[in-house]
Design a protein around this motif. Structure first.
Motif, PDB file in Angstrom:
ATOM      1  N   THR A   1      46.740  31.487  31.627  1.00 38.48           N
ATOM      2  CA  THR A   1      48.172  31.594  31.950  1.00 38.48           C
ATOM      3  C   THR A   1      48.385  31.869  33.440  1.00 38.48           C
ATOM      4  N   LEU A   2      47.495  32.686  34.028  1.00 35.44           N
ATOM      5  CA  LEU A   2      47.633  33.035  35.443  1.00 35.44           C
ATOM      6  C   LEU A   2      47.042  31.983  36.374  1.00 35.44           C
TER       7      LEU A   2
ATOM      8  N   HIS B   1      41.781  36.428  23.896  1.00 38.45           N
ATOM      9  CA  HIS B   1      43.052  36.666  24.572  1.00 38.45           C
ATOM     10  C   HIS B   1      42.844  36.922  26.070  1.00 38.45           C
ATOM     11  N   MET B   2      41.668  37.413  26.436  1.00 40.80           N
ATOM     12  CA  MET B   2      41.382  37.532  27.871  1.00 40.80           C
ATOM     13  C   MET B   2      41.350  36.151  28.521  1.00 40.80           C
TER      14      MET B   2
ATOM     15  N   LEU C   1      53.569  37.499  29.823  1.00 37.17           N
ATOM     16  CA  LEU C   1      52.224  37.375  29.245  1.00 37.17           C
ATOM     17  C   LEU C   1      52.204  37.653  27.743  1.00 37.17           C
ATOM     18  N   PHE C   2      53.284  38.141  27.194  1.00 36.35           N
ATOM     19  CA  PHE C   2      53.303  38.536  25.783  1.00 36.35           C
ATOM     20  C   PHE C   2      54.246  37.622  24.997  1.00 36.35           C
TER      21      PHE C   2
ATOM     22  N   VAL D   1      44.925  34.883  28.838  1.00 36.00           N
ATOM     23  CA  VAL D   1      45.639  35.490  29.964  1.00 36.00           C
ATOM     24  C   VAL D   1      45.204  34.854  31.280  1.00 36.00           C
TER      25      VAL D   1
ATOM     26  N   THR E   1      46.718  41.410  23.186  1.00 34.76           N
ATOM     27  CA  THR E   1      46.973  40.844  24.524  1.00 34.76           C
ATOM     28  C   THR E   1      46.995  41.946  25.588  1.00 34.76           C
TER      29      THR E   1
ATOM     30  N   MET F   1      44.492  42.391  28.725  1.00 33.80           N
ATOM     31  CA  MET F   1      44.939  42.512  30.113  1.00 33.80           C
ATOM     32  C   MET F   1      44.324  43.744  30.772  1.00 33.80           C
TER      33      MET F   1
END
Length: 281
Positions: free
Chosen positions: A223-224, A216-217, A235-236, A220, A248, A252
């Motif tokens: 996604t960024l 999940h890192m 983000l969720f 994230v 998640t 983060m």
């Protein structure tokens, strides 16, 4: 009681001079007492001079004599003023002839004006009255007085801004805006709001899912990637349940602890944004 002088003291004293124990020395020269002044002592005549008034020139002296005695500058009593002026010139002529020469020129002018006033007035070519011999001197005195008062006003002005300026140094700040740090209470409230929204979407399907914080890192970070910032809530994925939300959120926090992303907020109660950490080249 003063002890009697010994024979050694009498031999040490110069002939004709009293002993130190009997008289007070007038002075000491190289540590030795001096009981009488030398007969060949030469004192220059200008060694002890005291100037009570200092003037910047003949006009300054003349204006001082007029104003001190409250004379009307338009009707100057030349006899009295010239007498006082010459008295001062005689004092400085004895000590500094070069300085007195400039004052003597003005004294000659005063005497000339006074002699012209004593002569019968002559008619001008057009038959009008001749100008007062003192007129030119009065104009010079009035002009000098105006300049002197203006100079006094300039001296009263503070030197800051007149003679020198205060140094000002401009430090260019970074163009990148620095947002204030996110308060932990705001971060907690945002997280609780996501949990409340997650409870509205509940699944009754029971499954076992292996959740990885490292995975999940990476999600994230992907996604960024390529985006300036992302709103915290984006983000969720609320539809995947609380377990995924918790993992998640932990991912983060781990990224924030490793300084791989930044959590910012423009002001209190404003939306929270998440973005990749900026690393200067």
């Amino acid at each position: 009681m003063i002890p009697a002088a010994t024979e050694d003291d009498e031999q040490a004293a110069a002939p004709g001079l009293p002993l130190v124990v009997d008289h007070v020395a007038l002075a000491r020269l190289y540590g030795e007492p001096l009981f009488q002044l030398p007969l060949d002592l030469y004192i220059p005549p200008d060694a002890l001079e005291v100037f009570l008034e200092a003037f910047e020139g003949p006009l300054d002296l003349l204006l001082y004599l007029i104003r001190k005695q409250n004379f009307n500058i338009l009707d100057i009593p030349l006899a009295d003023v010239t007498r006082q002026y010459l008295s001062y010139v005689d004092q400085i002529r004895k000590s500094n002839l070069e300085l007195a020469s400039e004052y003597l020129l003005m004294a000659a002018m005063l005497i000339e004006i006074k002699s012209r006033m004593l002569l019968p007035p002559k008619k001008s070519e057009d038959g009008g009255e001749v100008e007062d011999p003192r007129a030119e001197l009065v104009r010079r005195l009035l002009e000098y007085e105006r300049i002197k008062l203006a100079a006094a006003k300039l001296d009263a002005i503070p030197v800051l801004g007149r003679d020198f300026l205060r140094a000002q140094v401009h430090i260019e700040q970074s163009l990148t805006p620095r947002f204030p740090d996110v308060d932990t209470n705001d971060l907690r409230d945002a997280w609780l709001d996501i949990l409340r929204r997650a409870k509205l979407v509940q699944h009754h399907k029971i499954t076992r899912e292996q959740l990885s914080v490292r995975e999940h890192m990476s999600l994230v970070l992907r996604t960024l990637q390529g985006r300036r910032f992302v709103v915290f809530e984006e983000l969720f994925d609320v539809s995947r349940g609380q377990q995924v939300l918790v993992v998640t959120f932990i991912a983060m926090l781990e990224l924030a602890r490793e300084r791989l992303l930044e959590i910012t907020q423009a002001e209190a109660f404003a939306p929270i944004y998440v973005r990749l950490a900026y690393s200067p080249s």
